[in-house]
Design a protein around this motif. Structure first.
Motif, PDB file in Angstrom:
ATOM      1  N   SER A 167       0.818  -1.205   0.000  1.00 51.92           N
ATOM      2  CA  SER A 167       0.000   0.000   0.000  1.00 51.92           C
ATOM      3  C   SER A 167       0.856   1.261   0.000  1.00 51.92           C
ATOM      4  O   SER A 167       0.341   2.357  -0.102  1.00 51.92           O
ATOM      5  CB  SER A 167      -0.955   0.009   1.193  1.00 51.92           C
ATOM      6  OG  SER A 167      -0.214  -0.071   2.386  1.00 51.92           O
ATOM      7  N   PHE A 168       2.193   1.102   0.124  1.00 53.36           N
ATOM      8  CA  PHE A 168       3.117   2.232   0.073  1.00 53.36           C
ATOM      9  C   PHE A 168       4.230   1.912  -0.919  1.00 53.36           C
ATOM     10  O   PHE A 168       4.665   0.774  -1.043  1.00 53.36           O
ATOM     11  CB  PHE A 168       3.730   2.507   1.457  1.00 53.36           C
ATOM     12  CG  PHE A 168       2.734   3.015   2.452  1.00 53.36           C
ATOM     13  CD1 PHE A 168       2.411   4.359   2.507  1.00 53.36           C
ATOM     14  CD2 PHE A 168       2.105   2.150   3.328  1.00 53.36           C
ATOM     15  CE1 PHE A 168       1.485   4.823   3.416  1.00 53.36           C
ATOM     16  CE2 PHE A 168       1.176   2.604   4.242  1.00 53.36           C
ATOM     17  CZ  PHE A 168       0.873   3.955   4.271  1.00 53.36           C
ATOM     18  N   CYS A 169       4.712   2.919  -1.595  1.00 54.08           N
ATOM     19  CA  CYS A 169       5.800   2.753  -2.548  1.00 54.08           C
ATOM     20  C   CYS A 169       7.084   2.463  -1.768  1.00 54.08           C
ATOM     21  O   CYS A 169       7.429   3.195  -0.838  1.00 54.08           O
ATOM     22  CB  CYS A 169       5.958   4.019  -3.382  1.00 54.08           C
ATOM     23  SG  CYS A 169       7.389   3.976  -4.484  1.00 54.08           S
ATOM     24  N   PRO A 170       7.839   1.406  -2.128  1.00 57.90           N
ATOM     25  CA  PRO A 170       9.068   1.096  -1.399  1.00 57.90           C
ATOM     26  C   PRO A 170      10.181   2.114  -1.639  1.00 57.90           C
ATOM     27  O   PRO A 170      11.120   2.197  -0.860  1.00 57.90           O
ATOM     28  CB  PRO A 170       9.468  -0.282  -1.926  1.00 57.90           C
ATOM     29  CG  PRO A 170       8.609  -0.575  -3.083  1.00 57.90           C
ATOM     30  CD  PRO A 170       7.498   0.398  -3.114  1.00 57.90           C
ATOM     31  N   ASN A 171      10.049   2.932  -2.681  1.00 60.14           N
ATOM     32  CA  ASN A 171      11.083   3.911  -3.013  1.00 60.14           C
ATOM     33  C   ASN A 171      10.838   5.254  -2.314  1.00 60.14           C
ATOM     34  O   ASN A 171      11.704   5.753  -1.596  1.00 60.14           O
ATOM     35  CB  ASN A 171      11.158   4.097  -4.538  1.00 60.14           C
ATOM     36  CG  ASN A 171      12.328   4.947  -4.961  1.00 60.14           C
ATOM     37  OD1 ASN A 171      13.364   4.934  -4.313  1.00 60.14           O
ATOM     38  ND2 ASN A 171      12.179   5.675  -6.047  1.00 60.14           N
ATOM     39  N   CYS A 172       9.652   5.851  -2.522  1.00 64.41           N
ATOM     40  CA  CYS A 172       9.394   7.200  -1.992  1.00 64.41           C
ATOM     41  C   CYS A 172       8.423   7.218  -0.812  1.00 64.41           C
ATOM     42  O   CYS A 172       8.174   8.264  -0.225  1.00 64.41           O
ATOM     43  CB  CYS A 172       8.872   8.110  -3.100  1.00 64.41           C
ATOM     44  SG  CYS A 172       7.253   7.624  -3.729  1.00 64.41           S
ATOM     45  N   ARG A 173       7.837   6.086  -0.444  1.00 68.78           N
ATOM     46  CA  ARG A 173       6.938   5.914   0.702  1.00 68.78           C
ATOM     47  C   ARG A 173       5.602   6.664   0.573  1.00 68.78           C
ATOM     48  O   ARG A 173       4.944   6.929   1.562  1.00 68.78           O
ATOM     49  CB  ARG A 173       7.612   6.345   2.016  1.00 68.78           C
ATOM     50  CG  ARG A 173       8.823   5.538   2.358  1.00 68.78           C
ATOM     51  CD  ARG A 173       8.405   4.196   2.850  1.00 68.78           C
ATOM     52  NE  ARG A 173       9.564   3.403   3.199  1.00 68.78           N
ATOM     53  CZ  ARG A 173       9.595   2.112   3.183  1.00 68.78           C
ATOM     54  NH1 ARG A 173       8.535   1.445   2.815  1.00 68.78           N
ATOM     55  NH2 ARG A 173      10.663   1.458   3.498  1.00 68.78           N
ATOM     56  N   HIS A 174       5.181   6.996  -0.664  1.00 73.74           N
ATOM     57  CA  HIS A 174       3.863   7.574  -0.872  1.00 73.74           C
ATOM     58  C   HIS A 174       2.830   6.458  -0.911  1.00 73.74           C
ATOM     59  O   HIS A 174       3.135   5.339  -1.330  1.00 73.74           O
ATOM     60  CB  HIS A 174       3.805   8.360  -2.197  1.00 73.74           C
ATOM     61  CG  HIS A 174       4.320   9.749  -2.070  1.00 73.74           C
ATOM     62  ND1 HIS A 174       5.620  10.082  -2.332  1.00 73.74           N
ATOM     63  CD2 HIS A 174       3.699  10.897  -1.696  1.00 73.74           C
ATOM     64  CE1 HIS A 174       5.795  11.375  -2.136  1.00 73.74           C
ATOM     65  NE2 HIS A 174       4.633  11.889  -1.753  1.00 73.74           N
ATOM     66  N   LYS A 175       1.601   6.773  -0.500  1.00 73.57           N
ATOM     67  CA  LYS A 175       0.541   5.774  -0.507  1.00 73.57           C
ATOM     68  C   LYS A 175       0.067   5.549  -1.940  1.00 73.57           C
ATOM     69  O   LYS A 175      -0.144   6.503  -2.682  1.00 73.57           O
ATOM     70  CB  LYS A 175      -0.630   6.244   0.365  1.00 73.57           C
ATOM     71  CG  LYS A 175      -1.635   5.168   0.623  1.00 73.57           C
ATOM     72  CD  LYS A 175      -2.612   5.569   1.699  1.00 73.57           C
ATOM     73  CE  LYS A 175      -3.493   4.380   2.007  1.00 73.57           C
ATOM     74  NZ  LYS A 175      -4.337   4.588   3.141  1.00 73.57           N
ATOM     75  N   ILE A 176      -0.092   4.265  -2.295  1.00 71.35           N
ATOM     76  CA  ILE A 176      -0.547   3.920  -3.638  1.00 71.35           C
ATOM     77  C   ILE A 176      -1.664   2.901  -3.556  1.00 71.35           C
ATOM     78  O   ILE A 176      -1.888   2.287  -2.504  1.00 71.35           O
ATOM     79  CB  ILE A 176       0.625   3.350  -4.496  1.00 71.35           C
ATOM     80  CG1 ILE A 176       1.253   2.136  -3.778  1.00 71.35           C
ATOM     81  CG2 ILE A 176       1.645   4.399  -4.811  1.00 71.35           C
ATOM     82  CD1 ILE A 176       2.273   1.416  -4.609  1.00 71.35           C
ATOM     83  N   LYS A 177      -2.366   2.727  -4.664  1.00 69.97           N
ATOM     84  CA  LYS A 177      -3.439   1.742  -4.729  1.00 69.97           C
ATOM     85  C   LYS A 177      -2.836   0.351  -4.842  1.00 69.97           C
ATOM     86  O   LYS A 177      -1.731   0.174  -5.352  1.00 69.97           O
ATOM     87  CB  LYS A 177      -4.342   2.023  -5.927  1.00 69.97           C
ATOM     88  CG  LYS A 177      -5.110   3.315  -5.790  1.00 69.97           C
ATOM     89  CD  LYS A 177      -5.971   3.537  -7.004  1.00 69.97           C
ATOM     90  CE  LYS A 177      -6.725   4.854  -6.874  1.00 69.97           C
ATOM     91  NZ  LYS A 177      -7.486   5.150  -8.076  1.00 69.97           N
ATOM     92  N   ASN A 178      -3.591  -0.656  -4.357  1.00 62.35           N
ATOM     93  CA  ASN A 178      -3.102  -2.035  -4.387  1.00 62.35           C
ATOM     94  C   ASN A 178      -2.924  -2.558  -5.811  1.00 62.35           C
ATOM     95  O   ASN A 178      -2.062  -3.376  -6.078  1.00 62.35           O
ATOM     96  CB  ASN A 178      -4.054  -2.959  -3.616  1.00 62.35           C
ATOM     97  CG  ASN A 178      -3.960  -2.729  -2.121  1.00 62.35           C
ATOM     98  OD1 ASN A 178      -2.950  -2.247  -1.634  1.00 62.35           O
ATOM     99  ND2 ASN A 178      -5.009  -3.066  -1.414  1.00 62.35           N
ATOM    100  N   SER A 179      -3.736  -2.075  -6.731  1.00 61.80           N
ATOM    101  CA  SER A 179      -3.676  -2.568  -8.109  1.00 61.80           C
ATOM    102  C   SER A 179      -2.644  -1.827  -8.965  1.00 61.80           C
ATOM    103  O   SER A 179      -2.420  -2.192 -10.119  1.00 61.80           O
ATOM    104  CB  SER A 179      -5.057  -2.450  -8.756  1.00 61.80           C
ATOM    105  OG  SER A 179      -5.461  -1.086  -8.770  1.00 61.80           O
TER     106      SER A 179
END
Length: 192
Positions: A167-179
């Motif tokens: 649920s979070f980007c491993p690079n920038c730690r922003h929240k993203i959608k699961n899909s």
């Protein structure tokens, strides 16, 4: 005329303070208006209690003034300090309590001398206590209520593969959608 003893007069006139010839409504160290008539102050106080001391809701309040034609008892000249007698309630006797048994390492619900149920967590014990209070401490209500217990402390098997939802980007730690296959903020490809 209404006959009220001195302790009940104090409760009858709660949150009303008399200064000179003016009656004020005080609640949590805030003034809620001045009134020359005691009946008007009592009506306004009841309306404020009904509206949870919110002036926006008070405009829509339509309570009738039951104090208008009533012979009110005399306002006390000196306010006695301390708790109003007769209002102290033993909470443990009425609601029971949640305790911890150190030998069994479990929580339990107890009212007076009766122990109702042993539970693994405090949350579960609180839930059982709530069900018992709603059903007048009827022990059968626990058996009738169907609940699903979810195991939280699961031991993970290292030989198995589990599906992981990011649920979070491993690079920038922003929240993203699961899909999402790519981060919309930094462009990082999640499949990598």
């Amino acid at each position: 005329m209404i006959f009220i003893n001195s302790q009940e007069i104090r409760y009858f006139y709660r949150n009303i303070v008399k200064t000179n010839n003016v009656y004020r409504i005080k609640y949590k160290n805030k003034d809620y208006g001045e009134f020359k008539n005691l009946s008007d102050a009592l009506y306004e106080r009841d309306a404020l209690f009904y509206c949870n001391f919110d002036y926006d809701l008070l405009v829509e309040c339509d309570l009738e003034n039951k104090y208008e034609n009533m012979d009110l008892p005399p306002f006390p000249t000196k306010r006695s300090k301390g708790r109003i007698k007769g209002t102290k309630v033993n909470k443990e006797k009425r609601e029971g309590e949640i305790l911890f048994n150190h030998s069994k390492k479990k929580f339990y619900v107890k009212k007076e001398d009766k122990i109702y149920k042993y539970c693994d967590t405090m949350t579960e014990a609180y839930y059982i206590k709530k069900i018992l209070m709603e059903n007048n401490w009827n022990e059968n209500s626990i058996k009738q209520t169907i609940t699903e217990k979810i195991e939280v402390n699961i031991v993970i098997d290292s030989s198995k593969e589990y599906e992981v939802k990011i649920s979070f980007c491993p690079n920038c730690r922003h929240k993203i959608k699961n899909s999402a296959k790519e981060c919309p903020y930094c462009g990082y490809k999640i499949e990598d």
